[in-house]
Motif scaffolding. Structure first.
Motif, PDB file in Angstrom:
ATOM      1  N   ASN A  88      -8.344  -2.915  -5.121  1.00 34.92           N
ATOM      2  CA  ASN A  88      -9.191  -1.847  -5.650  1.00 34.92           C
ATOM      3  C   ASN A  88      -8.486  -0.505  -5.465  1.00 34.92           C
ATOM      4  O   ASN A  88      -8.710   0.215  -4.488  1.00 34.92           O
ATOM      5  CB  ASN A  88     -10.549  -1.855  -4.929  1.00 34.92           C
ATOM      6  N   ARG A  89      -7.630  -0.178  -6.415  1.00 39.59           N
ATOM      7  CA  ARG A  89      -6.822   1.043  -6.314  1.00 39.59           C
ATOM      8  C   ARG A  89      -7.690   2.295  -6.280  1.00 39.59           C
ATOM      9  O   ARG A  89      -7.456   3.222  -5.498  1.00 39.59           O
ATOM     10  CB  ARG A  89      -5.863   1.104  -7.499  1.00 39.59           C
TER      11      ARG A  89
ATOM     12  N   LEU B  68       0.827  -1.206   0.000  1.00 37.19           N
ATOM     13  CA  LEU B  68       0.000   0.000   0.000  1.00 37.19           C
ATOM     14  C   LEU B  68       0.862   1.257   0.000  1.00 37.19           C
ATOM     15  O   LEU B  68       0.543   2.253  -0.671  1.00 37.19           O
ATOM     16  CB  LEU B  68      -0.936  -0.009   1.212  1.00 37.19           C
ATOM     17  N   ILE B  69       1.968   1.208   0.725  1.00 35.48           N
ATOM     18  CA  ILE B  69       2.901   2.344   0.734  1.00 35.48           C
ATOM     19  C   ILE B  69       3.469   2.568  -0.660  1.00 35.48           C
ATOM     20  O   ILE B  69       3.610   3.705  -1.126  1.00 35.48           O
ATOM     21  CB  ILE B  69       4.026   2.097   1.762  1.00 35.48           C
TER      22      ILE B  69
ATOM     23  N   ALA C 130     -11.074  -4.100   4.260  1.00 32.61           N
ATOM     24  CA  ALA C 130     -11.266  -5.549   4.289  1.00 32.61           C
ATOM     25  C   ALA C 130     -10.679  -6.220   3.055  1.00 32.61           C
ATOM     26  O   ALA C 130     -10.606  -5.626   1.971  1.00 32.61           O
ATOM     27  CB  ALA C 130     -12.755  -5.877   4.399  1.00 32.61           C
ATOM     28  N   PHE C 131     -10.295  -7.502   3.213  1.00 32.56           N
ATOM     29  CA  PHE C 131      -9.710  -8.272   2.113  1.00 32.56           C
ATOM     30  C   PHE C 131     -10.699  -8.520   0.972  1.00 32.56           C
ATOM     31  O   PHE C 131     -10.330  -8.515  -0.187  1.00 32.56           O
ATOM     32  CB  PHE C 131      -9.241  -9.643   2.625  1.00 32.56           C
ATOM     33  N   GLY C 132     -11.967  -8.807   1.329  1.00 36.06           N
ATOM     34  CA  GLY C 132     -12.945  -9.173   0.314  1.00 36.06           C
ATOM     35  C   GLY C 132     -14.362  -8.987   0.800  1.00 36.06           C
ATOM     36  O   GLY C 132     -14.605  -8.693   1.983  1.00 36.06           O
TER      37      GLY C 132
ATOM     38  N   GLY D 255      -9.091  -5.462  -1.018  1.00 34.84           N
ATOM     39  CA  GLY D 255      -8.301  -6.572  -1.539  1.00 34.84           C
ATOM     40  C   GLY D 255      -7.017  -6.764  -0.746  1.00 34.84           C
ATOM     41  O   GLY D 255      -6.781  -6.123   0.284  1.00 34.84           O
ATOM     42  N   HIS D 256      -6.178  -7.669  -1.242  1.00 36.64           N
ATOM     43  CA  HIS D 256      -4.905  -7.990  -0.588  1.00 36.64           C
ATOM     44  C   HIS D 256      -3.855  -8.015  -1.693  1.00 36.64           C
ATOM     45  O   HIS D 256      -3.623  -9.038  -2.338  1.00 36.64           O
ATOM     46  CB  HIS D 256      -5.020  -9.357   0.097  1.00 36.64           C
ATOM     47  N   LYS D 257      -3.213  -6.897  -1.908  1.00 38.69           N
ATOM     48  CA  LYS D 257      -2.339  -6.727  -3.067  1.00 38.69           C
ATOM     49  C   LYS D 257      -1.153  -7.690  -3.057  1.00 38.69           C
ATOM     50  O   LYS D 257      -0.794  -8.256  -4.095  1.00 38.69           O
ATOM     51  CB  LYS D 257      -1.844  -5.278  -3.150  1.00 38.69           C
TER      52      LYS D 257
END
Length: 464
Positions: A452-453, A106-107, A265-267, A286-288
């Motif tokens: 989800n950017r 995320l960073i 949240a992841f999903g 999501g979980h990038k």
């Protein structure tokens, strides 16, 4: 009675006793002691096992001094940043170095030039250097607040003792096993520590002046959240694991002064779970790192037959007794034990007997990439760990232990789908091993959405 049923019972007792009524500075005193009190109560009743084991005292003191010195040098060089992250030292080794799978991706998306990441010590240590400059260690302020509590905490007793007394009258016998004097003293000191930590956090936020504070968990950072709330800074919490029905950390009454404004949240599957805040404040992001790992490993990693990765869970008292029978029945299978980070200092007392009695057991180092292990393993075995959902996404066969029928893991409702299998007896593992292997790579599940950017940037005020 299962863990979830017992926690639900404790939650009902909290509501009946109105334990959140006693407040100082808008902070419910019960929240400051709740996690420790309920965790201790569940352990004494035999519902859960001890989760955290610290290193020896002398090692803790030595580590505290070393990391505090590093911390001071780092803190003197901090500058203003738009996003402040507070993570914890659980990094995994990759070809590019050691990274935090939750915060580092995320960073990178938000731009490292816009972000600053703090890291508090975990059992007095920071495991492995950080990625791309790494986090700023927050050890010096953390230990300073603790020292100030020991020296000056008594100052808070005169005005905190009366509400602490009333709180004890509400929780005695049902929600705590401490004596009145001990409970009142502990509550006063916890409030004192909260105040000292909050003041240091206020100064730090004044220096960095972020628009958003992003946390990996809330219960270790309530003073920071309170300081951010007073400064008008939006607070977001990242989902860092799966939950199974009622849990102690997330089942408390929502309080805007010490709980996050947003939860990532992841999903979609996790929206309806109990996270301790209104559903309207949950954003699916999501979980990038998991998503990227699945794509990378699709053509580069091959599964190893007859290899089972065991996802350990330190709070499960029954876990150590379930494994020996499985290992005896399946002598030709390699069992690779992936320890939980809280087992670093006590795993030998929990699992040493397995190494002595069974030759096909391997204990995996904490730094090895979990997703690499999952991709290499034919079966992932566990009870209710986050690893089970990650393994399903990565295409492994997932065996969920439910020998006595008391496991309430949400994934059991999907047995027969997404690679999940319910083990009602040790013999059931043979069926899982004989089932066709699944391909390595991303598999569509409701547990992890695509990163989800647009949604993330929208709620964080970052232009696309």
């Amino acid at each position: 009675m299962s863990v979830q049923e017992r926690i639900a019972e404790l939650n009902n007792l909290e509501q009946e006793s109105d334990v959140y009524r006693e407040r100082l500075w808008g902070v419910p005193l019960w929240r400051l002691v709740r996690l420790g009190e309920l965790d201790s109560l569940l352990r004494k009743q035999g519902t859960i096992d001890k989760r955290r084991y610290s290193p020896p005292p002398l090692r803790r003191i030595g580590n505290a001094l070393i990391f505090s010195a590093i911390s001071i040098c780092q803190l003197l060089r901090i500058r203003r940043k738009r996003y402040l992250f507070i993570g914890f030292p659980r990094r995994t080794e990759t070809s590019g170095g050691f990274i935090d799978p939750l915060t580092d991706p995320l960073i990178d998306e938000l731009g490292r030039e816009n972000c600053l990441c703090l890291e508090k010590p975990f059992m007095a240590v920071h495991r492995r250097p950080g990625y791309a400059g790494g986090p700023i260690y927050y050890d010096a302020p953390y230990y300073a607040a603790y020292a100030m509590t020991l020296i000056f905490g008594w100052v808070f007793i005169p005005f905190a003792a009366k509400p602490a007394n009333r709180l004890f009258n509400q929780v005695q016998s049902n929600l705590t096993q401490k004596t009145k004097s001990r409970f009142v003293l502990l509550t006063c000191l916890r409030f004192a520590q909260f105040c000292f930590e909050r003041q240091l956090a206020r100064f730090f936020l004044w220096v960095v002046t972020p628009t958003h504070l992003i946390l990996v968990n809330r219960w270790n950072n309530m003073p920071f959240i309170h300081a951010a709330y007073r400064a008008g800074i939006t607070v977001a919490e990242l989902q860092h694991g799966a939950i199974q029905g009622k849990t102690v950390p997330y089942s408390s009454e929502y309080c805007p002064t010490i709980d996050p404004d947003l939860f990532f949240a992841f999903g979609e599957f996790w929206i309806d779970e109990e996270w301790g805040l209104p559903t309207s404040q949950i954003v699916v992001t999501g979980h990038k790192y998991l998503e990227n790992s699945a794509e990378t490993m699709r053509d580069t990693v091959a599964r190893q037959p007859s290899t089972i990765l065991v996802a350990s869970q330190p709070e499960r008292r029954d876990f150590r007794t379930l494994l020996p029978d499985l290992m005896t029945r399946y002598p030709d299978v390699l069992f690779r034990l992936k320890l939980h980070p809280q087992e670093v200092y006590n795993w030998e007392s929990r699992y040493g007997h397995l190494l002595d009695a069974h030759g096909q057991v391997e204990v995996i180092d904490q730094d090895v990439d979990l997703y690499q292990l999952i991709a290499e393993s034919e079966v992932i075995l566990g009870i209710s760990s986050t690893v089970l959902y990650e393994a399903s996404f990565l295409g492994a066969k997932v065996a969920i232990i439910n020998f006595d029928g008391s496991n309430l893991c949400p994934a059991l409702q999907f047995a027969g789908k997404y690679g999940f299998y319910e083990l009602k007896s040790p013999d059931g593992l043979a069926r899982v091993l004989a089932a066709p292997a699944r391909s390595v790579g991303p598999h569509g599940t409701p547990f992890f959405s695509a990163f989800n950017r647009k949604s993330v940037f929208s709620v964080l005020g970052q232009p696309l």
